[in-house]
Design a protein around this motif. Structure first.
Motif, short mmCIF file in Angstrom:
data_model
loop_
_atom_site.label_atom_id
_atom_site.label_comp_id
_atom_site.label_asym_id
_atom_site.label_seq_id
_atom_site.Cartn_x
_atom_site.Cartn_y
_atom_site.Cartn_z
N LYS A 1 49.48 31.89 24.96
CA LYS A 1 48.19 32.16 24.32
C LYS A 1 47.12 32.50 25.36
O LYS A 1 46.31 33.41 25.16
N LYS A 2 47.15 31.79 26.48
CA LYS A 2 46.20 32.07 27.56
C LYS A 2 46.38 33.49 28.07
O LYS A 2 45.40 34.21 28.29
N GLY A 3 47.62 33.90 28.24
CA GLY A 3 47.90 35.27 28.69
C GLY A 3 47.37 36.30 27.69
O GLY A 3 46.79 37.31 28.09
N LEU A 4 47.59 36.05 26.41
CA LEU A 4 47.10 36.96 25.37
C LEU A 4 45.57 37.05 25.38
O LEU A 4 45.01 38.13 25.22
N LEU A 5 44.93 35.91 25.55
CA LEU A 5 43.46 35.88 25.53
C LEU A 5 42.85 36.51 26.78
O LEU A 5 41.80 37.16 26.71
N LEU A 6 43.49 36.31 27.93
CA LEU A 6 42.91 36.79 29.18
C LEU A 6 43.22 38.26 29.49
O LEU A 6 42.48 38.91 30.23
N LYS B 1 34.76 53.78 52.16
CA LYS B 1 33.84 52.67 51.94
C LYS B 1 34.63 51.64 51.14
O LYS B 1 34.91 51.84 49.97
N VAL B 2 34.98 50.57 51.82
CA VAL B 2 35.82 49.54 51.21
C VAL B 2 34.98 48.34 50.85
O VAL B 2 34.18 47.87 51.66
N GLY B 3 35.16 47.84 49.65
CA GLY B 3 34.47 46.65 49.19
C GLY B 3 35.47 45.65 48.65
O GLY B 3 36.68 45.92 48.62
N TYR B 4 34.98 44.52 48.22
CA TYR B 4 35.88 43.53 47.65
C TYR B 4 35.20 42.82 46.49
O TYR B 4 33.98 42.87 46.33
N ALA B 5 36.03 42.19 45.67
CA ALA B 5 35.53 41.43 44.53
C ALA B 5 36.40 40.20 44.37
O ALA B 5 37.59 40.23 44.65
N ASP B 6 35.81 39.13 43.90
CA ASP B 6 36.54 37.91 43.60
C ASP B 6 36.76 37.88 42.08
O ASP B 6 35.89 37.48 41.32
N VAL B 7 37.92 38.34 41.67
CA VAL B 7 38.21 38.50 40.25
C VAL B 7 38.17 37.16 39.50
O VAL B 7 37.67 37.09 38.38
N GLU B 8 38.64 36.10 40.12
CA GLU B 8 38.61 34.79 39.46
C GLU B 8 37.17 34.31 39.26
O GLU B 8 36.85 33.73 38.22
N TYR B 9 36.32 34.55 40.22
CA TYR B 9 34.90 34.21 40.09
C TYR B 9 34.27 35.03 38.96
O TYR B 9 33.55 34.49 38.12
N ILE B 10 34.56 36.31 38.93
CA ILE B 10 34.04 37.18 37.87
C ILE B 10 34.53 36.68 36.51
O ILE B 10 33.76 36.56 35.57
N LEU B 11 35.82 36.35 36.42
CA LEU B 11 36.39 35.84 35.18
C LEU B 11 35.64 34.60 34.71
O LEU B 11 35.32 34.47 33.52
N SER B 12 35.34 33.71 35.64
CA SER B 12 34.66 32.46 35.27
C SER B 12 33.24 32.70 34.76
O SER B 12 32.69 31.87 34.05
N GLU B 13 32.66 33.83 35.09
CA GLU B 13 31.29 34.15 34.68
C GLU B 13 31.23 35.08 33.47
O GLU B 13 30.13 35.36 32.98
#
Length: 172
Positions: free
Chosen positions: A114-119, A26-38
């Motif tokens: 800094k962005k890398g550390l925060l994310l 059972k294969v699914g998908y996710a939009d990680v960038e969309y999740i990150l934005s939320e």
């Protein structure tokens, strides 16, 4: 001896393929960038990043003001300077200008670092949340629907998108 080894390998592969064929995928998908934005953490991280950027920009603006004042002074009084003073002022202006360019590069590097550390912890949490949702929904595999803003899915049913479920799990 070789025939027994070959036969063993063939039987092992046959058994492995049979077992694999019986597994329900059972294969699914996710939009990680969309999740990150939320993610709520993203707002906090962005505010911290904006604060760092504002401080660095303020420092840069001060250096640019100093440079512009010295440049204006040089332009007004260039005809009155003795040759070696004129060369010294030109060298100083070039040094400041190069310093501003180097500072711009350093600002970009500092902000990216800094962005890398925060994310990093936010991405780790997203991975954990995806695992929780995938297990709860009985998915055997979850793939990212985008890489660097480019869609990698040629086709997927919307029902296999777990992005909103992950966001809901994050808000629990």
């Amino acid at each position: 001896m070789k025939q027994k080894t070959l036969l063993s390998i063939i039987l092992f592969n046959l058994l492995a393929f049979t077992t694999f064929a019986q597994t329900n995928l059972k294969v699914g998908y996710a939009d990680v960038e969309y999740i990150l934005s939320e993610m709520p953490e993203t707002v906090k991280a962005q505010a911290e990043l904006d604060d760092v950027m504002q401080k660095l920009t303020k420092t840069r603006d001060s250096i640019v003001e100093d440079y512009n004042a010295k440049l204006e002074d040089y332009k007004k009084n260039a005809n009155t300077f003795v040759e070696n003073v004129k060369k010294e002022k030109e060298t100083d202006l070039m040094r400041i200008q190069n310093g501003i360019q180097d500072f711009d590069t350093d600002i970009q590097k500092a902000v990216n670092y800094k962005k890398g550390l925060l994310l990093k912890p936010i991405y780790a949490r997203i991975g954990e949340l995806i695992a929780v949702v995938a297990k709860a929904q009985n998915f055997t595999h979850i793939i990212n629907s985008q890489i660097d803003g480019t869609s990698v899915l040629l086709y997927a049913e919307k029902t296999t998108d777990i992005s909103d479920l992950v966001i809901a799990e994050a808000k629990k």
